[in-house]
Enzyme design. Structure first.
Site, PDB file in Angstrom:
ATOM      1  N   ASP A   1       3.362  -7.351  12.056  1.00 10.35           N
ATOM      2  CA  ASP A   1       2.200  -6.899  11.230  1.00 10.35           C
ATOM      3  C   ASP A   1       0.932  -7.665  11.211  1.00 10.35           C
ATOM      4  O   ASP A   1       0.320  -7.877  10.291  1.00 10.35           O
ATOM      5  CB  ASP A   1       2.651  -6.530   9.864  1.00 10.35           C
ATOM      6  CG  ASP A   1       1.562  -5.617   9.198  1.00 10.35           C
ATOM      7  OD1 ASP A   1       0.789  -4.896   9.849  1.00 10.35           O
ATOM      8  OD2 ASP A   1       1.543  -5.548   7.844  1.00 10.35           O
TER       9      ASP A   1
ATOM     10  N   HIS B   1       5.595  -8.813  -0.368  1.00 14.69           N
ATOM     11  CA  HIS B   1       6.574  -8.812   0.332  1.00 14.69           C
ATOM     12  C   HIS B   1       6.830 -10.164   1.279  1.00 14.69           C
ATOM     13  O   HIS B   1       5.572 -10.900   1.311  1.00 14.69           O
ATOM     14  CB  HIS B   1       6.428  -7.673   1.362  1.00 14.69           C
ATOM     15  CG  HIS B   1       5.090  -7.712   2.118  1.00 14.69           C
ATOM     16  ND1 HIS B   1       4.208  -6.638   1.752  1.00 14.69           N
ATOM     17  CD2 HIS B   1       4.757  -7.913   3.182  1.00 14.69           C
ATOM     18  CE1 HIS B   1       3.039  -6.802   2.505  1.00 14.69           C
ATOM     19  NE2 HIS B   1       3.491  -7.537   3.200  1.00 14.69           N
TER      20      HIS B   1
ATOM     21  N   ASP C   1      -8.751  -4.484   9.730  1.00 14.40           N
ATOM     22  CA  ASP C   1      -7.865  -3.294   9.673  1.00 14.40           C
ATOM     23  C   ASP C   1      -8.652  -2.111  10.227  1.00 14.40           C
ATOM     24  O   ASP C   1      -9.716  -1.996  10.753  1.00 14.40           O
ATOM     25  CB  ASP C   1      -7.468  -3.156   8.234  1.00 14.40           C
ATOM     26  CG  ASP C   1      -6.155  -2.852   8.016  1.00 14.40           C
ATOM     27  OD1 ASP C   1      -5.494  -2.230   9.030  1.00 14.40           O
ATOM     28  OD2 ASP C   1      -5.357  -2.934   7.025  1.00 14.40           O
TER      29      ASP C   1
ATOM     30  N   GLU D   1      -7.510  -6.858  -2.669  1.00 10.89           N
ATOM     31  CA  GLU D   1      -7.458  -5.902  -1.725  1.00 10.89           C
ATOM     32  C   GLU D   1      -6.547  -4.812  -1.996  1.00 10.89           C
ATOM     33  O   GLU D   1      -5.542  -4.756  -1.962  1.00 10.89           O
ATOM     34  CB  GLU D   1      -6.571  -6.624  -0.461  1.00 10.89           C
ATOM     35  CG  GLU D   1      -6.854  -5.765   1.077  1.00 10.89           C
ATOM     36  CD  GLU D   1      -5.610  -4.929   1.092  1.00 10.89           C
ATOM     37  OE1 GLU D   1      -5.695  -4.145   1.994  1.00 10.89           O
ATOM     38  OE2 GLU D   1      -4.488  -5.244   0.509  1.00 10.89           O
TER      39      GLU D   1
ATOM     40  N   ARG E   1      -7.315 -14.371  -1.143  1.00  8.69           N
ATOM     41  CA  ARG E   1      -7.311 -12.840  -0.999  1.00  8.69           C
ATOM     42  C   ARG E   1      -5.623 -12.333  -1.365  1.00  8.69           C
ATOM     43  O   ARG E   1      -4.855 -12.825  -0.725  1.00  8.69           O
ATOM     44  CB  ARG E   1      -7.410 -12.293   0.511  1.00  8.69           C
ATOM     45  CG  ARG E   1      -7.207 -10.873   0.926  1.00  8.69           C
ATOM     46  CD  ARG E   1      -7.403 -10.596   2.201  1.00  8.69           C
ATOM     47  NE  ARG E   1      -7.143  -9.311   2.551  1.00  8.69           N
ATOM     48  CZ  ARG E   1      -6.184  -8.858   2.856  1.00  8.69           C
ATOM     49  NH1 ARG E   1      -4.879  -9.449   2.934  1.00  8.69           N
ATOM     50  NH2 ARG E   1      -6.227  -7.507   3.275  1.00  8.69           N
TER      51      ARG E   1
ATOM     52  N   ASP F   1      -2.979  -9.728  -1.365  1.00 12.89           N
ATOM     53  CA  ASP F   1      -2.779  -8.455  -0.344  1.00 12.89           C
ATOM     54  C   ASP F   1      -2.093  -7.646  -1.061  1.00 12.89           C
ATOM     55  O   ASP F   1      -1.061  -7.809  -1.799  1.00 12.89           O
ATOM     56  CB  ASP F   1      -1.973  -9.219   0.911  1.00 12.89           C
ATOM     57  CG  ASP F   1      -1.712  -8.073   2.131  1.00 12.89           C
ATOM     58  OD1 ASP F   1      -2.624  -7.552   2.392  1.00 12.89           O
ATOM     59  OD2 ASP F   1      -0.460  -7.965   2.051  1.00 12.89           O
TER      60      ASP F   1
ATOM     61  N   ARG G   1      -5.161  -0.699  16.317  1.00  8.55           N
ATOM     62  CA  ARG G   1      -6.053  -1.789  15.535  1.00  8.55           C
ATOM     63  C   ARG G   1      -6.467  -2.891  16.497  1.00  8.55           C
ATOM     64  O   ARG G   1      -7.410  -3.776  16.314  1.00  8.55           O
ATOM     65  CB  ARG G   1      -5.611  -2.067  14.255  1.00  8.55           C
ATOM     66  CG  ARG G   1      -5.569  -1.201  13.303  1.00  8.55           C
ATOM     67  CD  ARG G   1      -4.635  -1.756  12.003  1.00  8.55           C
ATOM     68  NE  ARG G   1      -3.298  -1.866  12.350  1.00  8.55           N
ATOM     69  CZ  ARG G   1      -2.408  -2.375  11.475  1.00  8.55           C
ATOM     70  NH1 ARG G   1      -2.756  -2.284  10.333  1.00  8.55           N
ATOM     71  NH2 ARG G   1      -1.253  -2.576  11.941  1.00  8.55           N
TER      72      ARG G   1
END
Length: 652
Positions: free
Chosen positions: A153, A196, A403, A338, A294, A296, A527
């Site tokens: 990811d 996660h 993104d 975010e 940041r 997430d 992306r």
């Protein structure tokens, strides 16, 4: 979870609890640091402990061993503070004096992937002069920690919070880079991927080996009963790739909560042991020199049966508790949220005691909406409603990010502007994928639903603004218009209140990269269309004012310099106004006696503004355009050129 608490009881219990815990902390840690440092730490602990206690009690006060966990949390916080380097403690002291340092007009952000921009962390140090030339004071490096090979990811499947992904370098390299950036006046920004981990993280591996303690770090179920119950009220995030929110692991014969991808396991913040472990990971990052963290996927932190498991109150309490801990142990660092959710929910994360900084996804989406429709009504309405946020906080404004571009705006604003929301989103998708007749854009859909037409958009700023198509057709007029669109969008985010954030490569007019699908790990993820390697040969043209690259780069550089050198943009208010022309967005920036008026024409045609209306807004007949460098006289009307942005100051 405890909802209803008597504030007087809470205040008394907080005071009593701290008085009992302080001697234990002193016995364990005081001898490890000189007395002045310790007293300074205790002062911050006493100042922020009441809000920390309140949030932790709400989250975990129902546990019989709450005070045991609370003491461990304070011990972990103190231990991590003791490991903080002296130079960062000095920065803490500076930031305690100037707590709103991030509101300065000197703040200009850039974001990039380390490997795509420079190769690795050591080579990135050699690229710092490029950043300082552009005026960058905030550098967000995309996920660079250890990650699985293949599916990861884009780095958001994290395998270790304390190890750099080997091809990029080491933790020593990262710390050296953070120090050198700081010495050049650039704040390092990194992601805290705290919703996660990857299934290759050591905690997940221990859970797969059957360790019950580490299985409790995640959310696991022996059958489909509870997963089915949860999913009845939840939507799917990536329906094409990952239906539902759970993945079966036959090795342990359990269903694991995986909101995003089957290799990303959601962490269980109902477990105070996990909370304590994560605060140590967070402070470890702070101690490497991270100044802005940041956060997430904040919306997904907490789960509750019968809800969509997004934006629950407990998610805010977790962040607020982390905020209090950082205020105690690493006050030089601030949080940025975010949350790509409904605009009303985005604003709920913004507070000096939660996340002082926040991405502004609605602004991003509506800038592209206005560019496609040539109509600023929805943008104006939304900004008048939601741009103002609590004192001491700031938006992070961006044209695009790593993104996709999602149409995350309010249906109410679209309806009020005369459009039907679902149909309008489909139009925007058609427009920016180039399917719409007359579109200038070259983009690709991401996660497209063929049945509903819902999709998000991938593409670089230049390609979506028409430069790719215009260059392909060798149409000089369209090339000029594309450049003006690029400067218009960047001009708005740079002139607005908050921190402007550039995606590195957009300042030199980078086009889409269509070779990404030759990599099997990227196949199908459009992306990567806009995540190409930085073209240093193209960047060499930035000083040629006759080249396309030079016109874009020098235009953006002038906008940044204007922002950084004009006191009207420092700690300034933003006031949106109705220009009287639906094609033209207008707003004031005010800082005491300093004021500028910004006008942005979102149309490829000349637009006329009634001079009388401008006078009513306090403007004079003669004004100076600080961006174009011209003196403008508007006796009857002001005529704006296609896609022109004006930054007006009163003339003599």
């Amino acid at each position: 979870m405890i909802d209803d608490i008597d504030p007087l009881w809470l205040k008394k219990e907080s005071r009593t609890t701290l008085s009992r815990l302080l001697p234990r902390l002193e016995a364990a840690f005081r001898e490890q640091v000189d007395s002045a440092e310790w007293e300074g730490y205790l002062e911050r602990l006493k100042r922020h402990f009441p809000r920390l206690f309140e949030r932790l009690y709400r989250l975990y006060g129902h546990n019989y061993d709450f005070f045991y966990h609370l003491e461990n949390i304070l011990k972990s916080t103190t231990h991590m503070w003791l490991e903080r380097p002296d130079e960062l403690r000095a920065l803490d002291a500076m930031r305690e004096v100037n707590r709103e340092w991030y509101l300065s007009n000197r703040m200009v952000g850039a974001m990039c992937y380390v490997d795509l921009f420079a190769g690795d962390l050591q080579q990135l140090r050699a690229r710092i002069p490029y950043l300082t030339e552009l005026g960058i004071t905030y550098l967000h490096l995309m996920p660079l920690f250890k990650m699985p090979e293949g599916d990861n990811d884009g780095g958001y499947a994290i395998s270790s919070y304390r190890e750099v992904h080997p091809p990029l370098g080491s933790m020593d390299d990262l710390q050296a880079l953070a120090t050198e950036l700081r010495h050049h006046g650039i704040s390092l920004v990194l992601d805290f991927i705290f919703n996660h981990t990857s299934d290759e993280h050591e905690w997940a591996q221990a859970a797969l080996a059957g360790d019950p303690e580490h299985q409790a770090y995640y959310r696991m179920y022996p059958d489909r009963a509870l997963p089915d119950a949860y999913e009845r009220s939840m939507g799917e995030i990536f329906p094409e790739d990952h239906p539902g929110a759970f993945t079966y692991r036959n090795r342990i014969k359990k269903w694991v909560w995986t909101t995003f991808n089957n290799y990303q396991w959601d962490l269980n913040y109902e477990n105070p042991v996990l909370f304590t472990q994560m605060l140590e990971e967070m402070l470890f990052l702070a101690n490497q020199g991270v100044e802005i963290l940041r956060l997430d996927a904040v919306a997904f932190l907490w789960k509750r049966l019968g809800t969509d498991c997004q934006n629950l109150p407990e998610a805010h309490w977790v962040i607020q508790a982390f905020n209090a801990i950082v205020s105690i142990a690493a006050p030089a660092m601030v949080f940025k949220s975010e949350a790509i959710v409904h605009p009303d929910e985005v604003k709920k994360y913004i507070d000096v005691d939660e996340c002082p900084l926040s991405y502004h996804p609605q602004l991003m989406a509506l800038l592209w909406e206005a560019l496609a429709t040539r109509d600023t009504r929805a943008l104006l309405r939304a900004m008048q409603d939601d741009f103002n946020i609590p004192t001491g906080c700031a938006w992070v404004n961006y044209v695009r990010s790593h993104d996709d571009i999602g149409w995350a705006f309010s249906d109410e604003d679209i309806i009020a502007s005369g459009f039907e929301p679902a149909e309008h989103r489909r139009f925007l998708t058609e427009f920016y994928t180039g399917r719409y007749q007359g579109s200038f854009a070259s983009g690709a859909p991401f996660q497209e639903n063929k049945q509903t037409g819902d999709a998000r958009i991938s593409g670089t700023c230049a390609s979506l603004c028409g430069l790719e198509k215009a260059l392909g057709e060798k149409d000089e007029k369209e090339i000029n218009l594309a450049i003006q669109r690029i400067l218009l969008l960047h001009g708005v985010i740079i002139m607005l209140g908050g921190i402007p954030l550039l995606y590195i490569g957009d300042e030199i007019g980078t086009l889409n990269n269509y070779d990404y699908d030759q990599d099997s790990a990227k196949l199908g993820d459009t992306r990567w269309l806009h995540r190409s390697r930085f073209d240093w040969e193209l960047a060499e043209k930035r000083r040629d004012s006759d080249s396309v690259t030079g016109r874009i780069y020098q235009g953006i550089l002038r906008l940044i310099q204007l922002r950084q050198q004009n006191p009207a943009f420092s700690h300034a208010e933003t006031e949106f106004t109705d220009s009287g022309n639906a094609h033209v967005l207008s707003f004031f920036r005010n800082n005491g006696q300093y004021s500028v008026f910004v006008l942005a024409n979102f149309s490829e045609h000349e637009q006329r503004l009634e001079a009388r209306r401008l006078r009513l807004l306090g403007l004079r007949k003669t004004m100076v355009d600080l961006f174009g460098g011209h003196t403008i006289t508007a006796t009857q009307e002001l005529i704006m050129e296609p896609y022109q942005i004006l930054v007006l100051s009163r003339g003599a």
